[in-house]
Design a protein around this motif. Structure first.
Motif, PDB file in Angstrom:
ATOM      1  N   UNK A   1     -33.054 -55.069 -31.477  1.00 60.36           N
ATOM      2  CA  UNK A   1     -31.997 -54.074 -31.647  1.00 60.36           C
ATOM      3  C   UNK A   1     -32.148 -52.933 -30.636  1.00 60.36           C
ATOM      4  N   UNK A   2     -33.379 -52.619 -30.253  1.00 57.18           N
ATOM      5  CA  UNK A   2     -33.594 -51.600 -29.222  1.00 57.18           C
ATOM      6  C   UNK A   2     -32.977 -52.052 -27.896  1.00 57.18           C
ATOM      7  N   UNK A   3     -33.164 -53.308 -27.547  1.00 59.84           N
ATOM      8  CA  UNK A   3     -32.561 -53.839 -26.335  1.00 59.84           C
ATOM      9  C   UNK A   3     -31.043 -53.750 -26.402  1.00 59.84           C
ATOM     10  N   UNK A   4     -30.491 -54.071 -27.562  1.00 60.96           N
ATOM     11  CA  UNK A   4     -29.039 -54.025 -27.732  1.00 60.96           C
ATOM     12  C   UNK A   4     -28.507 -52.596 -27.587  1.00 60.96           C
ATOM     13  N   UNK A   5     -29.122 -51.637 -28.277  1.00 63.25           N
ATOM     14  CA  UNK A   5     -28.575 -50.274 -28.187  1.00 63.25           C
ATOM     15  C   UNK A   5     -28.796 -49.674 -26.803  1.00 63.25           C
ATOM     16  N   UNK A   6     -29.844 -50.079 -26.109  1.00 61.76           N
ATOM     17  CA  UNK A   6     -30.067 -49.580 -24.750  1.00 61.76           C
ATOM     18  C   UNK A   6     -28.944 -50.052 -23.822  1.00 61.76           C
ATOM     19  N   UNK A   7     -28.539 -51.301 -23.961  1.00 62.04           N
ATOM     20  CA  UNK A   7     -27.415 -51.814 -23.170  1.00 62.04           C
ATOM     21  C   UNK A   7     -26.124 -51.072 -23.519  1.00 62.04           C
ATOM     22  N   UNK A   8     -25.911 -50.832 -24.809  1.00 58.22           N
ATOM     23  CA  UNK A   8     -24.695 -50.142 -25.243  1.00 58.22           C
ATOM     24  C   UNK A   8     -24.673 -48.685 -24.794  1.00 58.22           C
ATOM     25  N   UNK A   9     -25.843 -48.068 -24.716  1.00 56.86           N
ATOM     26  CA  UNK A   9     -25.910 -46.697 -24.224  1.00 56.86           C
ATOM     27  C   UNK A   9     -25.398 -46.637 -22.782  1.00 56.86           C
ATOM     28  N   UNK A  10     -25.791 -47.600 -21.964  1.00 56.87           N
ATOM     29  CA  UNK A  10     -25.333 -47.641 -20.572  1.00 56.87           C
ATOM     30  C   UNK A  10     -23.836 -47.940 -20.509  1.00 56.87           C
ATOM     31  N   UNK A  11     -23.366 -48.858 -21.339  1.00 59.85           N
ATOM     32  CA  UNK A  11     -21.942 -49.188 -21.379  1.00 59.85           C
ATOM     33  C   UNK A  11     -21.131 -47.947 -21.746  1.00 59.85           C
ATOM     34  N   UNK A  12     -21.591 -47.211 -22.741  1.00 64.70           N
ATOM     35  CA  UNK A  12     -20.896 -46.002 -23.183  1.00 64.70           C
ATOM     36  C   UNK A  12     -20.771 -45.018 -22.022  1.00 64.70           C
ATOM     37  N   UNK A  13     -21.854 -44.813 -21.309  1.00 64.22           N
ATOM     38  CA  UNK A  13     -21.830 -43.899 -20.164  1.00 64.22           C
ATOM     39  C   UNK A  13     -20.873 -44.405 -19.083  1.00 64.22           C
ATOM     40  N   UNK A  14     -20.894 -45.693 -18.830  1.00 65.17           N
ATOM     41  CA  UNK A  14     -20.007 -46.267 -17.811  1.00 65.17           C
ATOM     42  C   UNK A  14     -18.532 -46.081 -18.170  1.00 65.17           C
ATOM     43  N   UNK A  15     -18.187 -46.284 -19.442  1.00 62.27           N
ATOM     44  CA  UNK A  15     -16.787 -46.119 -19.863  1.00 62.27           C
ATOM     45  C   UNK A  15     -16.366 -44.658 -19.713  1.00 62.27           C
ATOM     46  N   UNK A  16     -17.218 -43.737 -20.151  1.00 60.09           N
ATOM     47  CA  UNK A  16     -16.894 -42.316 -20.021  1.00 60.09           C
ATOM     48  C   UNK A  16     -16.703 -41.937 -18.552  1.00 60.09           C
ATOM     49  N   UNK A  17     -17.546 -42.456 -17.690  1.00 55.35           N
ATOM     50  CA  UNK A  17     -17.419 -42.150 -16.268  1.00 55.35           C
ATOM     51  C   UNK A  17     -16.179 -42.788 -15.656  1.00 55.35           C
TER      52      UNK A  17
ATOM     53  N   UNK B   1     -17.828 -59.378 -20.216  1.00 54.86           N
ATOM     54  CA  UNK B   1     -18.935 -60.290 -19.933  1.00 54.86           C
ATOM     55  C   UNK B   1     -20.231 -59.792 -20.566  1.00 54.86           C
ATOM     56  N   UNK B   2     -20.457 -58.486 -20.557  1.00 54.05           N
ATOM     57  CA  UNK B   2     -21.656 -57.928 -21.194  1.00 54.05           C
ATOM     58  C   UNK B   2     -21.616 -58.138 -22.704  1.00 54.05           C
ATOM     59  N   UNK B   3     -20.456 -57.909 -23.308  1.00 53.30           N
ATOM     60  CA  UNK B   3     -20.335 -58.113 -24.750  1.00 53.30           C
ATOM     61  C   UNK B   3     -20.449 -59.586 -25.122  1.00 53.30           C
ATOM     62  N   UNK B   4     -19.925 -60.469 -24.276  1.00 59.37           N
ATOM     63  CA  UNK B   4     -20.069 -61.903 -24.548  1.00 59.37           C
ATOM     64  C   UNK B   4     -21.543 -62.288 -24.609  1.00 59.37           C
ATOM     65  N   UNK B   5     -22.336 -61.778 -23.677  1.00 61.84           N
ATOM     66  CA  UNK B   5     -23.760 -62.109 -23.672  1.00 61.84           C
ATOM     67  C   UNK B   5     -24.472 -61.495 -24.868  1.00 61.84           C
TER      68      UNK B   5
END
Length: 157
Positions: A52-68, A143-147
Motif C-alpha cells: 500500500x505504501x508503493x501504491x500511495x507513493x505512485x498516487x502522490x506523484x500522480x496527484x502532483x502531476x494533475x495539479x501541475x 496506463x498508470x492506473x491500469x498497472x
C-alpha cells in the motif's frame, strides 16, 4: 496570466474544470491508499503495509502531476479537502472490511472507476476541445492506473 498555447480560453477552462475532478479523484484515492497502509492488520501485515505504501507513493506523484497540468493550462488547482470532496465522484468511505482483501477490493473498484472516467475524456480533450496535450496526459494516467489495478487484482486470484 492567461496561457496562450493555441487553445481557446473557454476550451482551456473546460479541460481545467474536468481535470479538477480528476485531481479530486486522485487525492481521495491517495488518501484511501494511505488509510490502507496505516490500518492494515493480519498475518500479511508487513507485505501489504509495504504494498500500500508503493501504491500511495505512485498516487502522490500522480496527484502532483494533475495539479501541475491544471496550472500549465493557466488555471488554479483545487487544494482543500472541501473542494476535493465536492469534485470527486468517489466515496471517501470504504465499502469493504478493514482487512487486506477488503482494502484491495475497495481500492481496485476506485481505480477501475477512475479508469472509466479517464477513457471517457481522452477523445473529448483531443477532438472536441483541441487539447491533444491533455488527451495524451490522461492517456498516461490511464496506463498508470491500469498497472496499479492489475497489481491489486493479482491479489484476488
Amino acid at each position: 496570466m492567461d496561457a496562450k498555447i493555441g487553445i481557446k480560453p473557454d476550451q482551456l477552462s473546460e479541460v481545467a474544470h474536468s481535470l479538477n475532478s480528476i485531481l479530486a479523484d486522485e487525492f481521495v484515492l491517495y488518501t484511501k491508499s494511505r488509510k490502507a497502509h496505516w490500518n492494515i492488520e493480519g498475518p500479511d501485515f508487513y507485505n501489504k503495509h509495504k504494498f500500500f505504501e508503493d501504491q500511495y507513493t505512485q498516487l502522490e506523484q500522480i496527484t502532483d502531476d494533475v495539479a501541475e497540468r491544471i496550472r500549465t493550462l493557466g488555471h488554479y488547482a483545487p487544494a482543500t479537502l472541501k473542494e476535493f470532496l465536492a469534485l470527486t465522484h468517489l466515496s471517501e468511505q470504504s465499502r469493504e472490511e478493514n482487512s487486506s482483501m477488503g482494502f484491495i477490493k475497495d481500492l481496485l473498484a476506485d481505480h477501475e472507476s477512475i479508469l472509466i472516467r479517464l477513457r471517457e475524456n481522452i477523445n473529448g480533450y483531443g477532438v472536441a476541445l483541441h487539447d491533444m496535450g491533455s488527451s495524451d496526459f490522461i492517456t498516461g494516467l490511464m496506463e498508470k492506473h491500469e498497472k496499479m489495478a492489475w497489481m491489486l487484482r493479482a491479489h484476488l486470484t
